[in-house]
Design a protein around this motif. Structure first.
Motif, PDB file in Angstrom:
ATOM      1  N   VAL A   1       0.825  -1.211   0.000  1.00  0.00           N
ATOM      2  CA  VAL A   1       0.000   0.000   0.000  1.00  0.00           C
ATOM      3  C   VAL A   1       0.862   1.264   0.000  1.00  0.00           C
ATOM      4  O   VAL A   1       0.422   2.322  -0.457  1.00  0.00           O
ATOM      5  CB  VAL A   1      -0.979   0.025   1.189  1.00  0.00           C
ATOM      6  CG1 VAL A   1      -1.910  -1.171   1.143  1.00  0.00           C
ATOM      7  CG2 VAL A   1      -0.256   0.088   2.516  1.00  0.00           C
ATOM      8  N   LEU A   2       2.089   1.160   0.507  1.00  0.00           N
ATOM      9  CA  LEU A   2       2.985   2.314   0.483  1.00  0.00           C
ATOM     10  C   LEU A   2       3.864   2.338  -0.770  1.00  0.00           C
ATOM     11  O   LEU A   2       4.779   3.154  -0.875  1.00  0.00           O
ATOM     12  CB  LEU A   2       3.874   2.325   1.735  1.00  0.00           C
ATOM     13  CG  LEU A   2       3.149   2.556   3.070  1.00  0.00           C
ATOM     14  CD1 LEU A   2       4.136   2.528   4.228  1.00  0.00           C
ATOM     15  CD2 LEU A   2       2.387   3.875   3.070  1.00  0.00           C
TER      16      LEU A   2
ATOM     17  N   SER B   1      -7.758  -5.263  -1.152  1.00  0.00           N
ATOM     18  CA  SER B   1      -8.671  -4.185  -0.799  1.00  0.00           C
ATOM     19  C   SER B   1      -8.183  -3.405   0.418  1.00  0.00           C
ATOM     20  O   SER B   1      -8.708  -2.360   0.743  1.00  0.00           O
ATOM     21  CB  SER B   1     -10.066  -4.754  -0.513  1.00  0.00           C
ATOM     22  OG  SER B   1     -10.029  -5.610   0.617  1.00  0.00           O
ATOM     23  N   ILE B   2      -7.201  -3.946   1.117  1.00  0.00           N
ATOM     24  CA  ILE B   2      -6.687  -3.275   2.308  1.00  0.00           C
ATOM     25  C   ILE B   2      -5.875  -2.050   1.894  1.00  0.00           C
ATOM     26  O   ILE B   2      -5.002  -2.122   1.049  1.00  0.00           O
ATOM     27  CB  ILE B   2      -5.805  -4.232   3.136  1.00  0.00           C
ATOM     28  CG1 ILE B   2      -6.638  -5.397   3.663  1.00  0.00           C
ATOM     29  CG2 ILE B   2      -5.140  -3.503   4.294  1.00  0.00           C
ATOM     30  CD1 ILE B   2      -5.863  -6.407   4.468  1.00  0.00           C
ATOM     31  N   GLY B   3      -6.164  -0.928   2.534  1.00  0.00           N
ATOM     32  CA  GLY B   3      -5.441   0.294   2.256  1.00  0.00           C
ATOM     33  C   GLY B   3      -4.804   0.844   3.514  1.00  0.00           C
ATOM     34  O   GLY B   3      -4.806   0.199   4.569  1.00  0.00           O
ATOM     35  N   ILE B   4      -4.257   2.038   3.429  1.00  0.00           N
ATOM     36  CA  ILE B   4      -3.552   2.653   4.551  1.00  0.00           C
ATOM     37  C   ILE B   4      -4.479   2.832   5.755  1.00  0.00           C
ATOM     38  O   ILE B   4      -4.094   2.547   6.888  1.00  0.00           O
ATOM     39  CB  ILE B   4      -2.943   4.004   4.125  1.00  0.00           C
ATOM     40  CG1 ILE B   4      -1.809   3.772   3.126  1.00  0.00           C
ATOM     41  CG2 ILE B   4      -2.421   4.766   5.344  1.00  0.00           C
ATOM     42  CD1 ILE B   4      -1.189   5.046   2.584  1.00  0.00           C
TER      43      ILE B   4
ATOM     44  N   GLN C   1      -6.143   0.984  11.217  1.00  0.00           N
ATOM     45  CA  GLN C   1      -7.151   0.414  12.113  1.00  0.00           C
ATOM     46  C   GLN C   1      -6.670  -0.910  12.718  1.00  0.00           C
ATOM     47  O   GLN C   1      -6.898  -1.182  13.895  1.00  0.00           O
ATOM     48  CB  GLN C   1      -8.464   0.194  11.352  1.00  0.00           C
ATOM     49  CG  GLN C   1      -9.156   1.481  10.956  1.00  0.00           C
ATOM     50  CD  GLN C   1     -10.350   1.253  10.054  1.00  0.00           C
ATOM     51  OE1 GLN C   1     -10.526   0.158   9.485  1.00  0.00           O
ATOM     52  NE2 GLN C   1     -11.198   2.265   9.904  1.00  0.00           N
ATOM     53  N   ILE C   2      -5.998  -1.712  11.917  1.00  0.00           N
ATOM     54  CA  ILE C   2      -5.477  -2.995  12.399  1.00  0.00           C
ATOM     55  C   ILE C   2      -4.377  -2.770  13.429  1.00  0.00           C
ATOM     56  O   ILE C   2      -4.348  -3.419  14.480  1.00  0.00           O
ATOM     57  CB  ILE C   2      -4.947  -3.844  11.221  1.00  0.00           C
ATOM     58  CG1 ILE C   2      -6.094  -4.249  10.296  1.00  0.00           C
ATOM     59  CG2 ILE C   2      -4.207  -5.084  11.736  1.00  0.00           C
ATOM     60  CD1 ILE C   2      -5.639  -4.835   8.965  1.00  0.00           C
ATOM     61  N   ALA C   3      -3.460  -1.855  13.126  1.00  0.00           N
ATOM     62  CA  ALA C   3      -2.298  -1.622  13.988  1.00  0.00           C
ATOM     63  C   ALA C   3      -2.624  -0.764  15.201  1.00  0.00           C
ATOM     64  O   ALA C   3      -1.851  -0.730  16.163  1.00  0.00           O
ATOM     65  CB  ALA C   3      -1.187  -0.951  13.177  1.00  0.00           C
ATOM     66  N   GLY C   4      -3.745  -0.057  15.173  1.00  0.00           N
ATOM     67  CA  GLY C   4      -4.076   0.846  16.271  1.00  0.00           C
ATOM     68  C   GLY C   4      -3.317   2.148  16.206  1.00  0.00           C
ATOM     69  O   GLY C   4      -3.099   2.810  17.218  1.00  0.00           O
ATOM     70  N   GLY C   5      -2.909   2.542  15.005  1.00  0.00           N
ATOM     71  CA  GLY C   5      -2.164   3.783  14.824  1.00  0.00           C
ATOM     72  C   GLY C   5      -1.379   3.746  13.527  1.00  0.00           C
ATOM     73  O   GLY C   5      -1.371   2.749  12.798  1.00  0.00           O
ATOM     74  N   SER C   6      -0.677   4.829  13.244  1.00  0.00           N
ATOM     75  CA  SER C   6       0.070   4.954  11.979  1.00  0.00           C
ATOM     76  C   SER C   6       1.569   4.720  12.145  1.00  0.00           C
ATOM     77  O   SER C   6       2.337   4.908  11.206  1.00  0.00           O
ATOM     78  CB  SER C   6      -0.157   6.348  11.382  1.00  0.00           C
ATOM     79  OG  SER C   6       0.299   7.355  12.287  1.00  0.00           O
ATOM     80  N   TYR C   7       1.988   4.284  13.341  1.00  0.00           N
ATOM     81  CA  TYR C   7       3.417   4.120  13.632  1.00  0.00           C
ATOM     82  C   TYR C   7       4.121   3.167  12.659  1.00  0.00           C
ATOM     83  O   TYR C   7       5.317   3.291  12.397  1.00  0.00           O
ATOM     84  CB  TYR C   7       3.592   3.602  15.060  1.00  0.00           C
ATOM     85  CG  TYR C   7       2.875   2.303  15.332  1.00  0.00           C
ATOM     86  CD1 TYR C   7       3.489   1.079  15.096  1.00  0.00           C
ATOM     87  CD2 TYR C   7       1.560   2.300  15.811  1.00  0.00           C
ATOM     88  CE1 TYR C   7       2.809  -0.118  15.322  1.00  0.00           C
ATOM     89  CE2 TYR C   7       0.882   1.111  16.043  1.00  0.00           C
ATOM     90  CZ  TYR C   7       1.508  -0.086  15.796  1.00  0.00           C
ATOM     91  OH  TYR C   7       0.845  -1.262  16.011  1.00  0.00           O
ATOM     92  N   TRP C   8       3.376   2.207  12.121  1.00  0.00           N
ATOM     93  CA  TRP C   8       3.946   1.223  11.204  1.00  0.00           C
ATOM     94  C   TRP C   8       4.501   1.862   9.936  1.00  0.00           C
ATOM     95  O   TRP C   8       5.449   1.328   9.321  1.00  0.00           O
ATOM     96  CB  TRP C   8       2.881   0.183  10.814  1.00  0.00           C
ATOM     97  CG  TRP C   8       1.669   0.776  10.148  1.00  0.00           C
ATOM     98  CD1 TRP C   8       0.564   1.289  10.751  1.00  0.00           C
ATOM     99  CD2 TRP C   8       1.469   0.946   8.742  1.00  0.00           C
ATOM    100  NE1 TRP C   8      -0.332   1.759   9.812  1.00  0.00           N
ATOM    101  CE2 TRP C   8       0.205   1.553   8.578  1.00  0.00           C
ATOM    102  CE3 TRP C   8       2.218   0.633   7.617  1.00  0.00           C
ATOM    103  CZ2 TRP C   8      -0.320   1.858   7.321  1.00  0.00           C
ATOM    104  CZ3 TRP C   8       1.708   0.935   6.358  1.00  0.00           C
ATOM    105  CH2 TRP C   8       0.456   1.546   6.219  1.00  0.00           C
TER     106      TRP C   8
END
Length: 398
Positions: free
Chosen positions: A178-179, A196-199, A204-211
């Motif tokens: 996605v990146l 279909s998975i996007g940023i 939402q899966i990771a619980g934040g954008s830190y990844w």
């Protein structure tokens, strides 16, 4: 990532280990939790068929048999409360699952998705009064919305525990896509089927954008993929730790690879649950190794998976860490010391292993152990390590 074709042909590899772990844990967990005299509901969130085509039990049948043992036990002192049931969530194989558990009481199949049932669970006033054990073993990552864990905390269940298998490498693989960092993947890495998975969904899966910063550091050459996976799981575990008091995550990797394929993550608010789960995970894995050693080398899985030994993986030293954890002055409760070691070492050691390390440190006068009462009924100095029956504190030898 959600393709299950051929998955249920036979139980093998990682499925053997994780099913041994949940089977070994449930007996003492159920016995202990039913003494709270509050109902227990076990939720298998991605249940599958319940049985593999080779006849081996899947997690639903393992759970159902534990419930059967409780209901049929005639010893009134064993289970003062028999309010126990299981809910199996399965969409694709719900008919097969119903057939496989039809002879078991207090077991119900919910045809649908994990998300749909979790929403019902979180809104149910009846379930709100129950102890809850969630077994989350998805086929991929897209269903693992982190916000559900936050909602679970807000429900204030009498107790709630989560045992989850998280495809950490699958997450990073999808993150690269996605990146637009596909070139940092190996040529033999398969891209996920569900694109279909996007940023936003990965956030939402990771619980934040830190990844995103972690994957960019990999793309920029600051870290390798193994370091990226480790950093990602550290951050993800920290997020879980903000919800549950105790968490451990276990790296699952093949011996031919440096990269963990999965992480088994356990979360609870109870120290006894942490101690029990870590000990049972350790023993289940060791039992798996012993069983596989006796098999024909061509069929044995012993050489396939690496035992998650943090002494080997990260160079940790348990003897030195014990001394570092102990206060420079005063003493620490033995149970608290075990907890600190488990939070760092995961399932590398059993409670018995820790006792042996402590015994050696005591014999060599590196630590001082205070036991109350200090003497046995026969008048001898106590050597007990049973923190349930004695007050045991440990300090550095001054």
């Amino acid at each position: 990532m959600s393709n299950t074709k051929g998955f249920f042909e036979e139980k093998k590899g990682w499925s053997l280990i994780k099913d041994m772990i949940i089977n070994d844990y449930l007996s003492p967990y159920i016995a202990k939790i039913l003494f709270t005299r509050k109902p227990l509901i076990i939720v298998d969130c991605f249940a599958g068929k319940g049985k593999f085509n080779d006849g081996a039990d899947g997690s639903p049948l393992i759970i159902a048999k534990h419930i059967k043992n409780v209901l049929e036990n005639q010893n009134v002192n064993a289970y003062p409360n028999k309010e126990i049931c299981a809910c199996f969530i399965e969409k694709k194989y719900s008919k097969d699952l119903k057939d496989n558990i039809k002879d078991y009481k207090n077991c119900k199949v919910y045809k649908g998705t994990y998300e749909k049932y979790i929403e019902k669970l979180l809104k149910s006033d009846t379930v709100n009064k129950c102890n809850v054990f969630l077994y989350i073993d998805p086929y991929g990552i897209k269903n693992l919305d982190f916000d559900y864990f936050k909602q679970i905390k807000e429900k204030n269940f009498p107790s709630v525990e989560i045992l989850m298998n998280f495809n950490s490498f699958g997450f990073l693989r999808e993150a690269c896509r996605v990146l637009k960092y596909e070139k940092i993947l190996r040529e033999d890495d398969e891209m996920p089927e569900d694109e279909s998975i996007g940023i936003v969904k990965l956030d939402q899966i990771a619980g934040g954008s830190y990844w995103q910063g972690i994957v960019k550091d990999k793309y920029d050459g600051k870290i390798d993929m193994k370091q990226a996976e480790d950093l990602f799981m550290q951050e993800y575990s920290n997020k879980i730790s903000n919800i549950f008091k105790y968490t451990i995550n276990i790296p699952i990797k093949e011996k031919s690879e440096n990269m963990p394929k999965y992480r088994m993550l356990f979360a609870s608010n109870h120290d006894d649950a942490l101690l029990l789960m870590a000990d049972r995970m350790h023993k289940a894995w060791k039992n798996f190794e012993e069983q596989e050693k006796t098999k024909d080398p061509q069929t044995s899985l012993y050489e396939l998976y690496d035992f998650p030994d943090m002494k080997k993986i990260k160079g940790y030293n348990p003897e030195e860490d014990i001394k570092l954890f102990l206060p420079s002055k005063g003493k620490m409760n033995l149970k608290n010391l075990y907890i600190k070691m488990i939070l760092k070492y995961g399932i590398s050691y059993s409670i018995t292993d820790y006792k042996e390390i402590l015994q050696n440190l005591e014999k060599t006068n590196l630590i001082e152990v205070q036991r109350v009462p200090e003497k046995t009924n026969n008048g001898k100095m106590s050597k007990s390590w049973n923190y349930d029956k004695h007050k045991i504190t440990i300090g550095l030898k001054q």
